[in-house]
Scaffold this active site. Sequence first.
Site, PDB file in Angstrom:
ATOM      1  CE  LYS A 123     -12.029  -1.397 -43.210  1.00 47.86           C
ATOM      2  NZ  LYS A 123     -12.300  -1.445 -44.656  1.00 47.86           N
ATOM      3  CB  THR A 124      -5.231  -0.869 -42.127  1.00 47.67           C
ATOM      4  OG1 THR A 124      -6.173  -1.937 -42.006  1.00 47.67           O
ATOM      5  CG2 THR A 124      -3.964  -1.227 -41.367  1.00 47.67           C
ATOM      6  CD  GLU A 167      -8.655  -1.642 -40.003  1.00 46.63           C
ATOM      7  OE1 GLU A 167      -8.906  -2.306 -41.017  1.00 46.63           O
ATOM      8  OE2 GLU A 167      -7.500  -1.470 -39.551  1.00 46.63           O
TER       9      GLU A 167
END
Length: 455
Positions: A123-124, A167
């Site tokens: 995600k990051t 995010e």
Amino acid sequence: MSLGKNPLEGKQHLHFIGIGGSGMFPIVQILHSQGYSITGSDNNESDIVKLVRGLGIPVHMGQRAENIEGADLIVYTSAIMDDNPELIAARASGVPLLERNDVLGYITGQYGNTVCVCGTHGKTTTTAMLTQILMDAGADPTAVIGGKLPRIGGYGRVGTSDTMVCESCEFSDHFLKLHPDVAVILNIDEDHLDYFKTLENIIRSFRTFAGMATKLLIYNGDDENTRKAVEGLEKKTVTFGFTEQNDYYPRNITPLGGTRQSFELIYKRDKIADIKLNVAGRHNVLDAAAACAAALACGVAPDQLGAPLAAFNGAGRRFELLGEVNGVTIVDDYAHHPAELRVTLEAAKKLDFKKVWAVFQPFTYSRTALLFDDFIDVLQIADRIVLSEIMGSREKNTYNIYSKDLCEKMPGSVWFNTFEEIKDYVLANAEPGDLVITLGCGDIYKAAKLMLGRQ
């Protein structure tokens, strides 16, 4: 999409308990830019606290009842324990109290084009890549990122456009509080089983999230669990993955030495861009493909993809090169789930180092206990294994599990109670040409800094 009542309506002074959290800071940035008066508290000085103070926001060290005085609204995170004295005072005060994700959820609904990036892994990095692409393309997005993006020197930014990149974490169904116009699903794996209990429940939550997208659903067409989650949804969809059955996929992935690699981005079997990356591993190729798909959906032209990705050197704590000591390379990585550890360690083993050291801090007793055998399996990809004690975070050790239990199953591994002991052991035993990776989503990065003589 109707957002219901604005939780910030009529509020002016907002107080944040745990303001030094990486998830808090972008929210603070956004609300500060909107003119709210903000105060906060934390238990530790940190780089994020310095960033908060740099905005002119006062931060109290230590959490005490008097810190909340004068606040119209109090915001806290799920990491704050119920016995926290400031949280207890907040609950007794009668002042409205909101969990951080409730505030973030409302903020995401204020933008006309909110791109929410979710998935168990990646995600990051994907959010950071997408933010960098959009910034360089002149889209001027607002962003909430789970790690530090060097390009902006922080964990988020406030833009002037109607586009937001966020995010979106599945922990405790937090992402179901958001308002995605475009939803990106990278993958679905077993995690947070203390809350979800089963993989089927995780898939069900991701399906709910996917169904919330108002404009477009972008998902990993190669991931079986993701396909289950989106099956039958009546949504406009775009897929990405490694195989030609997807709308977007990489072709001719080529190592370029060190952590560099390149690939051709294909859309429906036609090459639309040449991409070069300064981050290693196939997982980063897939993250880049997802970021490109999302950027293109936001109106970025194909010829605007290459330059920002070539300049992307990773998000903070994502295979982040920290330095070298006595010929030993020190890298820090956020990997804390067995699947993340696997891709990180496998990528490291392909690089030109003598031995790869995994210096791992298990995070939460439940994850360590429930995925015990998986941790043992993947950590042994490394040549040397060093563990810290488990960081319990929000949990009590009702599982009666300790790092020594992992070490007993991994011949040659060692564990220590303190980062000082870890530093001393690694520096005494690592040899020139070795790679040492500190791994975990807690504060194991402090051990890496100690190795490099930094506090």
